[in-house]
Design a protein around this motif. Structure first.
Motif, mmCIF file in Angstrom:
data_model
loop_
_atom_site.group_PDB
_atom_site.id
_atom_site.type_symbol
_atom_site.label_atom_id
_atom_site.label_comp_id
_atom_site.label_asym_id
_atom_site.label_seq_id
_atom_site.Cartn_x
_atom_site.Cartn_y
_atom_site.Cartn_z
ATOM 1 N N THR A 26 0.822 -1.215 0.000
ATOM 2 C CA THR A 26 0.000 0.000 0.000
ATOM 3 C C THR A 26 0.856 1.265 0.000
ATOM 4 O OG1 THR A 26 -0.137 0.129 2.422
ATOM 5 C CG2 THR A 26 -1.842 -1.138 1.280
ATOM 6 N N SER A 27 0.303 2.307 -0.600
ATOM 7 C CA SER A 27 0.760 3.688 -0.453
ATOM 8 C C SER A 27 -0.479 4.512 -0.130
ATOM 9 C CB SER A 27 1.405 4.214 -1.733
ATOM 10 O OG SER A 27 2.572 3.490 -2.057
ATOM 11 N N THR A 28 -0.338 5.463 0.790
ATOM 12 C CA THR A 28 -1.504 6.199 1.272
ATOM 13 C C THR A 28 -1.291 7.699 1.107
ATOM 14 O OG1 THR A 28 -1.943 4.478 2.906
ATOM 15 C CG2 THR A 28 -3.048 6.592 3.224
ATOM 16 N N LEU A 29 -2.239 8.336 0.437
ATOM 17 C CA LEU A 29 -2.219 9.787 0.267
ATOM 18 C C LEU A 29 -3.148 10.417 1.298
ATOM 19 C CD1 LEU A 29 -0.972 11.957 -1.625
ATOM 20 C CD2 LEU A 29 -3.139 11.893 -2.892
ATOM 21 N N ILE A 30 -2.573 11.299 2.121
ATOM 22 C CA ILE A 30 -3.361 12.062 3.099
ATOM 23 C C ILE A 30 -3.580 13.452 2.512
ATOM 24 C CG2 ILE A 30 -3.489 12.885 5.479
ATOM 25 C CD1 ILE A 30 -1.166 10.905 6.098
ATOM 26 N N THR A 31 -4.827 13.839 2.337
ATOM 27 C CA THR A 31 -5.125 15.113 1.691
ATOM 28 C C THR A 31 -5.920 16.034 2.596
ATOM 29 O OG1 THR A 31 -7.143 14.228 0.686
ATOM 30 C CG2 THR A 31 -5.121 14.107 -0.621
ATOM 31 N N GLY A 32 -5.631 17.313 2.465
ATOM 32 C CA GLY A 32 -6.421 18.366 3.067
ATOM 33 C C GLY A 32 -7.007 19.235 1.976
ATOM 34 N N PRO A 33 -7.475 20.434 2.301
ATOM 35 C CA PRO A 33 -8.053 21.312 1.277
ATOM 36 C C PRO A 33 -7.083 21.683 0.164
ATOM 37 C CG PRO A 33 -8.716 22.025 3.477
ATOM 38 C CD PRO A 33 -7.694 20.955 3.670
ATOM 39 N N THR A 34 -5.789 21.863 0.510
ATOM 40 C CA THR A 34 -4.836 22.285 -0.520
ATOM 41 C C THR A 34 -3.553 21.462 -0.541
ATOM 42 O OG1 THR A 34 -3.664 23.911 0.864
ATOM 43 C CG2 THR A 34 -5.660 24.661 -0.271
ATOM 44 N N GLN A 54 -2.356 9.462 -8.954
ATOM 45 C CA GLN A 54 -3.242 9.669 -7.805
ATOM 46 C C GLN A 54 -3.011 11.043 -7.184
ATOM 47 O OE1 GLN A 54 -1.967 7.435 -4.419
ATOM 48 N NE2 GLN A 54 -3.991 7.311 -3.489
ATOM 49 N N ILE A 55 -1.754 11.418 -7.019
ATOM 50 C CA ILE A 55 -1.428 12.718 -6.434
ATOM 51 C C ILE A 55 -1.877 13.844 -7.363
ATOM 52 C CG2 ILE A 55 0.462 14.216 -5.685
ATOM 53 C CD1 ILE A 55 2.003 11.552 -5.046
ATOM 54 N N GLU A 56 -1.580 13.712 -8.650
ATOM 55 C CA GLU A 56 -1.982 14.745 -9.603
ATOM 56 C C GLU A 56 -3.500 14.895 -9.650
ATOM 57 O OE1 GLU A 56 1.752 14.387 -12.769
ATOM 58 O OE2 GLU A 56 -0.064 13.199 -13.079
ATOM 59 N N ASP A 57 -4.212 13.778 -9.639
ATOM 60 C CA ASP A 57 -5.676 13.830 -9.697
ATOM 61 C C ASP A 57 -6.275 14.471 -8.454
ATOM 62 O OD1 ASP A 57 -5.630 12.633 -12.157
ATOM 63 O OD2 ASP A 57 -6.211 10.643 -11.448
ATOM 64 N N SER A 58 -5.554 14.418 -7.324
ATOM 65 C CA SER A 58 -6.081 15.024 -6.093
ATOM 66 C C SER A 58 -6.142 16.537 -6.194
ATOM 67 C CB SER A 58 -5.211 14.621 -4.895
ATOM 68 O OG SER A 58 -3.988 15.353 -4.870
#
Length: 277
Positions: A26-34, A54-58
């Motif tokens: 697994t790799s996990t992306l933690i996202t906030g508003p920006t 995945q990062i770009e699409d976020s």
């Protein structure tokens, strides 16, 4: 209510050049508003590229890549990611950062020889995260060093506002854990580390290795504890590795990657024989 969210990418299991299988990671992306933080990187080109997408699409700015531990499958995508996101910091708890830097060249040689060019090479290393706190749009994300997983040193990420833990290889989810790189002195500490995760009372737990179709539920903590306890007790009680494999498969028939179980059992009985010699 938290402004943060997590998005987990899990690669598929794949057959190794010399036989057997490699567990889905697994790799996990933690996202906030920006902003966003990535936890662990993958190591095959196609999977790292999926994480980049995945990062770009976020639509978020990647500020950091956090590495839970120094197994190549969790950090060999680092250089490729930093080339794409040069503004991001690569970080790990100090003990893990030191371990990765120390073992980098031997890891590169191993990956090159074992995978025959299928995996990425990597020359990037993380910097030590001395204060053990990251932020995503001002919300704290806590890095916690853990005594033992399937390796040591190791760490987890705790996101209190989400009641979430990104557990690295402290826990597995529907996959046979890799015990071949540990020994009987490590196993009680590993179980204690699993108990520590439980004490955080998470509702979401992302295992370092899991079956891709499974949800990231806290039940994998109890599952991992039970698995380790069964493995440890039966190393002492049974006479042969094949008996241990059969026993564990009877208890965990749906666990992926039996080749990991086989190598773990064989290694455990070799250690047992050497200790009794």
């Amino acid at each position: 209510m938290s402004d943060l969210a997590i998005d987990v990418y899990t690669c598929q299991a794949f057959e190794l050049p010399g036989g057997g299988w490699f567990s889905p990671t697994t790799s996990t992306l933690i996202t906030g508003p920006t902003e966003a933080i990535l936890v662990d990187t993958q190591f095959l080109p196609t999977d790292v590229d999926e994480v980049i997408e995945q990062i770009e699409d976020s639509g978020k700015q990647l500020t950091a890549v956090f590495l839970t531990h120094g197994h190549f499958d969790h950090y060999f995508g680092l250089e490729r990611l930093l080339n794409r996101f040069p503004e991001a910091r690569a970080v790990a708890v100090p003990s893990v950062a030191k371990s990765i830097a120390t073992n980098l060249e031997s890891d590169r040689a191993y990956v090159r020889d074992f995978f025959g060019g299928q995996a990425l090479d990597n020359t990037a290393v993380p910097e030590p995260l001395d204060n053990l706190v990251l932020t995503v749009d001002g919300t704290e994300v806590l890095a916690i060093e853990i005594e033992q997983a399937d390796t040591s040193p190791t760490a987890i990420i705790h996101i209190p506002t989400l009641q979430a833990v990104i557990a690295g290889d402290v826990v597995y989810n529907g996959v046979n854990p890799m015990l071949a790189m540990t020994n009987r002195n490590d196993w009680p500490n590993w179980i204690s580390s699993v108990d520590y995760l439980a004490s955080l009372n998470p509702t979401t737990v992302v295992a370092g290795h899991k079956r891709p179709e499974l949800d990231d539920l806290a039940e994998c903590i109890d599952e991992t504890r039970y698995y380790l306890q069964e493995f440890v007790s039966n190393v002492d009680e049974l006479a042969h590795a094949r008996e241990l494999v059969a026993h564990m498969q009877s208890r965990f028939p749906d666990h992926a990657n039996p080749s990991t179980l086989v190598v773990s059992a064989v290694t455990a009985f070799k250690q047992k024989k050497n200790n009794n010699a």
